[in-house]
Motif scaffolding. Structure first.
Motif, mmCIF file in Angstrom:
data_model
loop_
_atom_site.group_PDB
_atom_site.id
_atom_site.type_symbol
_atom_site.label_atom_id
_atom_site.label_comp_id
_atom_site.label_asym_id
_atom_site.label_seq_id
_atom_site.Cartn_x
_atom_site.Cartn_y
_atom_site.Cartn_z
ATOM 1 N N LEU A 281 -8.247 -3.152 -1.759
ATOM 2 C CA LEU A 281 -7.104 -2.513 -1.092
ATOM 3 C C LEU A 281 -6.033 -2.065 -2.062
ATOM 4 O O LEU A 281 -5.164 -1.258 -1.707
ATOM 5 C CB LEU A 281 -6.486 -3.460 -0.058
ATOM 6 C CG LEU A 281 -7.259 -3.507 1.254
ATOM 7 C CD1 LEU A 281 -8.187 -4.686 1.298
ATOM 8 C CD2 LEU A 281 -6.326 -3.458 2.429
ATOM 9 N N ASP A 282 -6.074 -2.618 -3.253
ATOM 10 C CA ASP A 282 -4.958 -2.375 -4.171
ATOM 11 C C ASP A 282 -5.460 -2.516 -5.599
ATOM 12 O O ASP A 282 -5.495 -3.613 -6.140
ATOM 13 C CB ASP A 282 -3.837 -3.386 -3.880
ATOM 14 C CG ASP A 282 -2.635 -3.177 -4.777
ATOM 15 O OD1 ASP A 282 -2.493 -2.084 -5.356
ATOM 16 O OD2 ASP A 282 -1.824 -4.119 -4.893
ATOM 17 N N ARG B 110 0.845 -1.192 0.000
ATOM 18 C CA ARG B 110 0.000 0.000 0.000
ATOM 19 C C ARG B 110 0.883 1.246 0.000
ATOM 20 O O ARG B 110 1.934 1.272 0.625
ATOM 21 C CB ARG B 110 -0.889 -0.005 1.245
ATOM 22 C CG ARG B 110 -1.910 -1.135 1.258
ATOM 23 C CD ARG B 110 -3.299 -0.705 0.849
ATOM 24 N NE ARG B 110 -3.817 0.343 1.714
ATOM 25 C CZ ARG B 110 -4.849 1.107 1.377
ATOM 26 N NH1 ARG B 110 -5.455 0.954 0.210
ATOM 27 N NH2 ARG B 110 -5.285 2.036 2.203
ATOM 28 N N GLU C 281 -6.950 1.359 6.508
ATOM 29 C CA GLU C 281 -6.773 0.063 5.866
ATOM 30 C C GLU C 281 -7.715 -0.984 6.459
ATOM 31 O O GLU C 281 -8.251 -1.832 5.728
ATOM 32 C CB GLU C 281 -5.308 -0.384 5.987
ATOM 33 C CG GLU C 281 -5.003 -1.576 5.133
ATOM 34 C CD GLU C 281 -3.514 -1.954 5.102
ATOM 35 O OE1 GLU C 281 -2.665 -1.033 5.015
ATOM 36 O OE2 GLU C 281 -3.216 -3.159 5.189
ATOM 37 N N GLY D 283 -1.520 0.175 -5.255
ATOM 38 C CA GLY D 283 -1.351 0.328 -3.807
ATOM 39 C C GLY D 283 -2.422 1.144 -3.127
ATOM 40 O O GLY D 283 -2.254 1.551 -1.975
ATOM 41 N N LEU D 284 -3.525 1.396 -3.820
ATOM 42 C CA LEU D 284 -4.634 2.082 -3.147
ATOM 43 C C LEU D 284 -5.974 1.634 -3.734
ATOM 44 O O LEU D 284 -6.018 1.021 -4.801
ATOM 45 C CB LEU D 284 -4.485 3.615 -3.208
ATOM 46 C CG LEU D 284 -4.792 4.380 -4.482
ATOM 47 C CD1 LEU D 284 -4.688 5.874 -4.230
ATOM 48 C CD2 LEU D 284 -3.875 3.992 -5.617
ATOM 49 N N SER D 285 -7.041 1.896 -2.977
ATOM 50 C CA SER D 285 -8.388 1.539 -3.406
ATOM 51 C C SER D 285 -8.910 2.589 -4.382
ATOM 52 O O SER D 285 -8.515 3.763 -4.311
ATOM 53 C CB SER D 285 -9.296 1.497 -2.178
ATOM 54 O OG SER D 285 -10.632 1.240 -2.557
#
Lengths: 372, 372
Positions: free
Chosen positions: B27-28, A3, A16, B33-35
């Motif tokens: 989540l990724d 992340r 998260e 690495g992000l929503s």
């Protein structure tokens, strides 16, 4: 999966653990065999989710019984019209404080519904590099507003673009004003304690401190529920939304569910008190790094600096692109400043952990060393 | 985990593969690495998601270049005010077809902005048990609308509550009308092919055939972008939304992403042609079961029955509660009819597979056998 540290001004980073739980529950919420996204807003399951969300929000901000909490749509930009459509019946003008791009936009949109009186202004403080961005002295508001039959006084508690934040100045004089105070708290709601009873309306788009874009939270004094203009759409009429428990039209059910998970998370962390001290610690660390450097500069007056949005410039603008690309290599993203301000902006809402700010500060120090 | 067959009228079932992908990407998103929920709506990643979503939607309905596609907020109930605020400049009245609860509500809300002329009506056809619910003969519309300086003619293509659906009657005469046609297609959009050029505005809340609640899809003839009343909020002004590519205010980013996944899924299945034949097959199976039974009855005239929402009653109302509880035991949920109609309602939008309707029909036959 790795992340990133996401400094987006909004839609912004979410905790998260919230995302993890949303992912786990996506196909099957608590053994019911369906997603929250698929639930009728009238179903008992969704009713439970909704009521807990609203009640957790009320607890977090200690919202008194005199005020309703509504879940609406259209964001803060929508509210620029929705507020006057709800409050201008019987009035001809309202008062506006101009501290930056967002409050300016609010006053401009208002002119569709009445005469907009800008009663305090720091206009152009960004453009004029000799003057820092700042919150004007608020005491003169009493003279300029009272006796003028203003429908309300509007201000933006945190200017997301220029990074200017109030620190209770309007709340402190609210009870001496002869009209209700309306506060746009889109980018700092739930980051500090408030005395909600001092406000007529507090609103915020969710996509900074609350949850996904597409839900607007509105706290409204019940005494203001009957001042809507006849042309106010039913779906956006505070009184109608309140009477129907925010279900006059189908609400953005999934976004509200995510907001509910964020509220649960925030309560677990220690509530708004925790958020406030955490925000202070993160902001101090970041502004401290900026102030002690020769490369970085923040244009906002020290006492008015936002704890949520930290704008800063590099002394040598030609380094901007390298700063951004090297930051991204280290998993620090969305640092580019708003186009109207330039430079960088790090948004550090509740969901950004101290660890993320530490990573940013460490990178900034390394970058400064290597480039100067 | 065991997923149920969810017959909710909306928010409604979504394709399982869409939910699965949303969970995986929560989540990724694609290694970033992000929503998606955490992405700035201005970021290149989200821009790609948004543009693909809009372009897939245009492809699915073969939207011509003369028409814009907008992603807005407020749902169909919001549109009841947003449409007149956008189209009434220079006009005093508009024409309405009343075929049930939703079209009635639209005409009522309209009266805030002009004189609402109901030009066709099947009012009370539900209440009067001697008369089935139906779509009135549309040819008289030409005489009743033309020459009357109507801003537009509004109708609801599918009445979700009573289960009455048009079958191209208005589209067929649209080019002979002297005003634009506005169609509420909240509950049947993407379930059949359309000749979009025949319409001035087509809109739909997403929560039936498109995606999560909180996004409204609007198809609008570009020729109608300059007819907004001065009091129309900027965030809800078609022209402003169109000029800004649906980003004048922060759009409901995550809901649009899910809608995009639904569009991808629909394209994979075979597009709107597939949805149309699938809808026909599911509806025939269910209505066939109802018509061949002595226990079940559908009050809607055969040729006007909705392929999306199938209302039916039990000859013996005292069996309703047992029907619902036994259905739920078999994983068939959200079958209770709308309170204004009573009985049952099975909503079978695109995401409900034929398998689900077969399970329902099998249960209905078993229930009838065991109870009569």
């Amino acid at each position: 999966m790795s992340r990133v540290w996401n400094f987006s001004a909004g839609p912004a980073a979410l905790p998260e653990s919230v995302l993890r739980r949303a992912a786990e529950e996506m196909l099957d919420w608590q053994g019911k065999g369906l997603s929250v996204m698929e639930m009728s807003h009238r179903s008992p399951e969704y009713t439970d989710i909704f009521e807990k969300t609203r009640s957790d929000f009320r607890k977090l901000l200690n919202v008194p019984e005199t005020h309703d909490v509504l879940f609406m749509q259209g964001g803060a930009v929508g509210m620029n019209a929705i507020v006057p459509m709800n409050l201008m019946n019987g009035f001809e003008q309202a008062a506006f404080v101009n501290t930056g791009a967002w409050s300016k936009k609010t006053a401009k949109e208002f002119s569709k519904y009445g005469l907009s009186r800008v009663v305090l202004d720091n206009a152009n403080s960004v453009a004029d590099s000799a003057v820092s961005c700042y919150v004007p002295e608020c005491a003169p508001l009493l003279d300029r507003v009272n006796g003028q039959q203003m429908a309300y006084l509007h201000y933006c508690d945190n200017e997301t673009i220029s990074g200017v934040e109030f620190n209770g100045q309007v709340e402190a004089i609210a009870s001496q004003l002869d009209c209700p105070v309306v506060a746009d708290m889109s980018s700092n709601i739930l980051s500090k304690t408030l005395e909600v009873s001092k406000y007529g309306v507090i609103y915020g788009g969710a996509q900074k401190n609350v949850g996904p874009a597409g839900v607007t939270i509105v706290i409204v004094d019940k005494a203001l529920l009957n001042r809507a203009l006849p042309i106010c759409p039913s779906a956006f009429t505070f009184g109608t939304v309140a009477e129907n428990g925010s279900m006059y039209n189908t609400p953005p059910t999934y976004s509200i569910y995510i907001a509910g998970l964020v509220f649960e998370w925030l309560i677990e962390q220690g509530g708004v008190q925790w958020a406030q001290s955490q925000a202070q610690e993160k902001a101090s660390l970041l502004y401290g790094t900026i102030d002690s450097s020769t490369l970085y500069n923040c244009p906002v007056r020290t006492e008015d600096r936002s704890r949520m949005n930290v704008p800063f410039t590099l002394a040598d603008e030609s380094l901007n692109a390298r700063f951004l690309s090297r930051a991204a290599e280290q998993g620090l993203v969305q640092l580019k400043g708003h186009k109207s301000v330039g430079g960088m902006r790090a948004s550090i809402y509740n969901a950004m952990p101290l660890e993320g700010v530490k990573a940013l500060v460490e990178f900034m120090c390394e970058f400064e060393k290597s480039e100067t």
